[in-house]
Design a protein around this motif. Structure first.
Motif, PDB file in Angstrom:
ATOM      1  N   VAL A 144       0.839  -1.179   0.000  1.00 15.01           N
ATOM      2  CA  VAL A 144       0.000   0.000   0.000  1.00 15.01           C
ATOM      3  C   VAL A 144       0.884   1.243   0.000  1.00 15.01           C
ATOM      4  O   VAL A 144       1.766   1.387   0.837  1.00 15.01           O
ATOM      5  N   GLY A 145       0.644   2.157  -0.942  1.00 14.03           N
ATOM      6  CA  GLY A 145       1.418   3.386  -0.984  1.00 14.03           C
ATOM      7  C   GLY A 145       2.864   3.139  -1.378  1.00 14.03           C
ATOM      8  O   GLY A 145       3.195   2.154  -2.033  1.00 14.03           O
ATOM      9  N   LYS A 146       3.745   4.045  -0.956  1.00 13.17           N
ATOM     10  CA  LYS A 146       5.156   3.971  -1.302  1.00 13.17           C
ATOM     11  C   LYS A 146       6.027   3.484  -0.151  1.00 13.17           C
ATOM     12  O   LYS A 146       7.233   3.391  -0.298  1.00 13.17           O
ATOM     13  N   GLU A 147       5.403   3.170   0.978  1.00 15.72           N
ATOM     14  CA  GLU A 147       6.175   2.697   2.117  1.00 15.72           C
ATOM     15  C   GLU A 147       5.817   1.253   2.431  1.00 15.72           C
ATOM     16  O   GLU A 147       4.654   0.876   2.435  1.00 15.72           O
ATOM     17  N   ILE A 148       6.837   0.448   2.670  1.00 15.91           N
ATOM     18  CA  ILE A 148       6.637  -0.930   3.086  1.00 15.91           C
ATOM     19  C   ILE A 148       7.557  -1.208   4.262  1.00 15.91           C
ATOM     20  O   ILE A 148       8.515  -0.475   4.510  1.00 15.91           O
ATOM     21  N   ALA A 149       7.256  -2.271   4.995  1.00 16.43           N
ATOM     22  CA  ALA A 149       8.096  -2.635   6.134  1.00 16.43           C
ATOM     23  C   ALA A 149       9.457  -3.101   5.635  1.00 16.43           C
ATOM     24  O   ALA A 149       9.588  -3.703   4.564  1.00 16.43           O
ATOM     25  N   ALA A 150      10.482  -2.838   6.419  1.00 17.89           N
ATOM     26  CA  ALA A 150      11.842  -3.235   6.046  1.00 17.89           C
ATOM     27  C   ALA A 150      11.935  -4.731   5.800  1.00 17.89           C
ATOM     28  O   ALA A 150      12.719  -5.186   4.950  1.00 17.89           O
ATOM     29  N   LEU A 185      20.394  -3.944   5.030  1.00 16.99           N
ATOM     30  CA  LEU A 185      20.303  -3.820   3.580  1.00 16.99           C
ATOM     31  C   LEU A 185      21.657  -3.419   3.018  1.00 16.99           C
ATOM     32  O   LEU A 185      22.198  -2.374   3.371  1.00 16.99           O
ATOM     33  N   GLY A 186      22.195  -4.264   2.132  1.00 16.79           N
ATOM     34  CA  GLY A 186      23.404  -3.903   1.405  1.00 16.79           C
ATOM     35  C   GLY A 186      23.026  -3.042   0.218  1.00 16.79           C
ATOM     36  O   GLY A 186      22.145  -3.410  -0.569  1.00 16.79           O
ATOM     37  N   ALA A 197      13.000  -4.523  11.538  1.00 13.84           N
ATOM     38  CA  ALA A 197      12.218  -5.198  10.505  1.00 13.84           C
ATOM     39  C   ALA A 197      10.855  -4.560  10.310  1.00 13.84           C
ATOM     40  O   ALA A 197      10.296  -4.592   9.220  1.00 13.84           O
ATOM     41  N   SER A 198      10.311  -3.980  11.361  1.00 11.12           N
ATOM     42  CA  SER A 198       8.978  -3.385  11.278  1.00 11.12           C
ATOM     43  C   SER A 198       8.985  -1.922  10.850  1.00 11.12           C
ATOM     44  O   SER A 198       7.926  -1.333  10.637  1.00 11.12           O
ATOM     45  N   ASP A 199      10.180  -1.311  10.699  1.00 17.24           N
ATOM     46  CA  ASP A 199      10.246   0.096  10.303  1.00 17.24           C
ATOM     47  C   ASP A 199       9.809   0.288   8.850  1.00 17.24           C
ATOM     48  O   ASP A 199      10.151  -0.527   7.986  1.00 17.24           O
ATOM     49  N   PRO A 200       9.072   1.364   8.548  1.00 16.53           N
ATOM     50  CA  PRO A 200       8.678   1.619   7.156  1.00 16.53           C
ATOM     51  C   PRO A 200       9.817   2.247   6.363  1.00 16.53           C
ATOM     52  O   PRO A 200      10.576   3.067   6.881  1.00 16.53           O
ATOM     53  N   LEU A 201       9.943   1.846   5.106  1.00 15.27           N
ATOM     54  CA  LEU A 201      10.943   2.420   4.210  1.00 15.27           C
ATOM     55  C   LEU A 201      10.263   2.815   2.905  1.00 15.27           C
ATOM     56  O   LEU A 201       9.379   2.099   2.408  1.00 15.27           O
TER      57      LEU A 201
END
Length: 209
Positions: A144-150, A185-186, A197-201
């Motif tokens: 949804v939108g432009k943000e997803i969980a890490a 994330l490399g 892991a739960s942070d939005p990116l």
């Protein structure tokens, strides 16, 4: 420790620690948020996953063995599937504990909340996988939108960090010292990015590949 993710599934491993139950819920909450699952299904899924992970942590297994978790969705069937694997023997069974018994109701709860559930032997390994499927008719085909969980980011996408878009070339994860998992994330340029892991990116190129 998370291992991999795609647009339709996330898999990760947990240490045999009491913190692993809230860690698994945190990842589940983030993933289902990306998939547009409604609150009722989210609440039921959190309860089911908590019970499955709790049961797996109680099983006697060889030293060093972890608990595997898989969260997957079927867009065609509108189903959410939760799988928890352990290296223990035996098969869990639904019990009917007495009124004075404090425990033993976990699988009763799973049976009540899930559309269906079962147990299967692990392919190519020791132990078993306990799975449960929940009906999720509003599950969406993409984030949804432009943000997803890490936890949902995968190689080939771009994330916005330090004011610029960077390509993700690798994804791995590790345990935090709090009740969560960390994703590392490399990137194609600059240092690796370590977030919960739960942070939005903010991501680009989120369509299925």
């Amino acid at each position: 420790m998370a291992e991999s993710s795609s647009s339709n599934e996330v898999t990760f491993r947990l240490s045999r620690s009491r913190r692993s139950v809230p860690r698994s819920r945190a990842v589940l909450h983030a993933v289902l948020g990306c998939w547009g699952v409604n609150q009722e299904v989210l609440d039921s899924a959190e309860l089911v996953l908590s019970e499955l992970v709790t049961n797996a942590l109680r099983v006697r297994v060889p030293s060093g063995r972890q608990v595997g978790v898989r969260i997957a969705r079927s867009l065609e069937d509108g189903l959410l599937r939760l799988e928890v694997s352990d290296a223990g023997s035996g098969r869990p069974e639904v019990r009917a504990p007495g009124d004075e018994e404090a425990g033993g109701r976990g699988l009763l709860l799973v049976e009540a909340l899930a559309h269906r559930w079962g147990v299967q032997e692990r392919a190519g390994g020791i132990g078993k996988t306990v799975w449960a499927e929940l009906k999720a008719p509003d599950i969406v085909a993409g984030p949804v939108g432009k943000e997803i969980a890490a936890a949902m980011v995968r190689p080939g996408q771009q994330v916005r960090v330090w004011g610029e878009w960077r390509a993700v070339v690798s994804v791995c994860s590790e345990q935090c010292d709090v009740d969560d998992l960390a994703v590392v994330l490399g990137l194609d340029e600059g240092p690796a990015l370590r977030v919960r892991a739960s942070d939005p990116l903010a991501v680009r190129q989120c369509e299925d590949v």
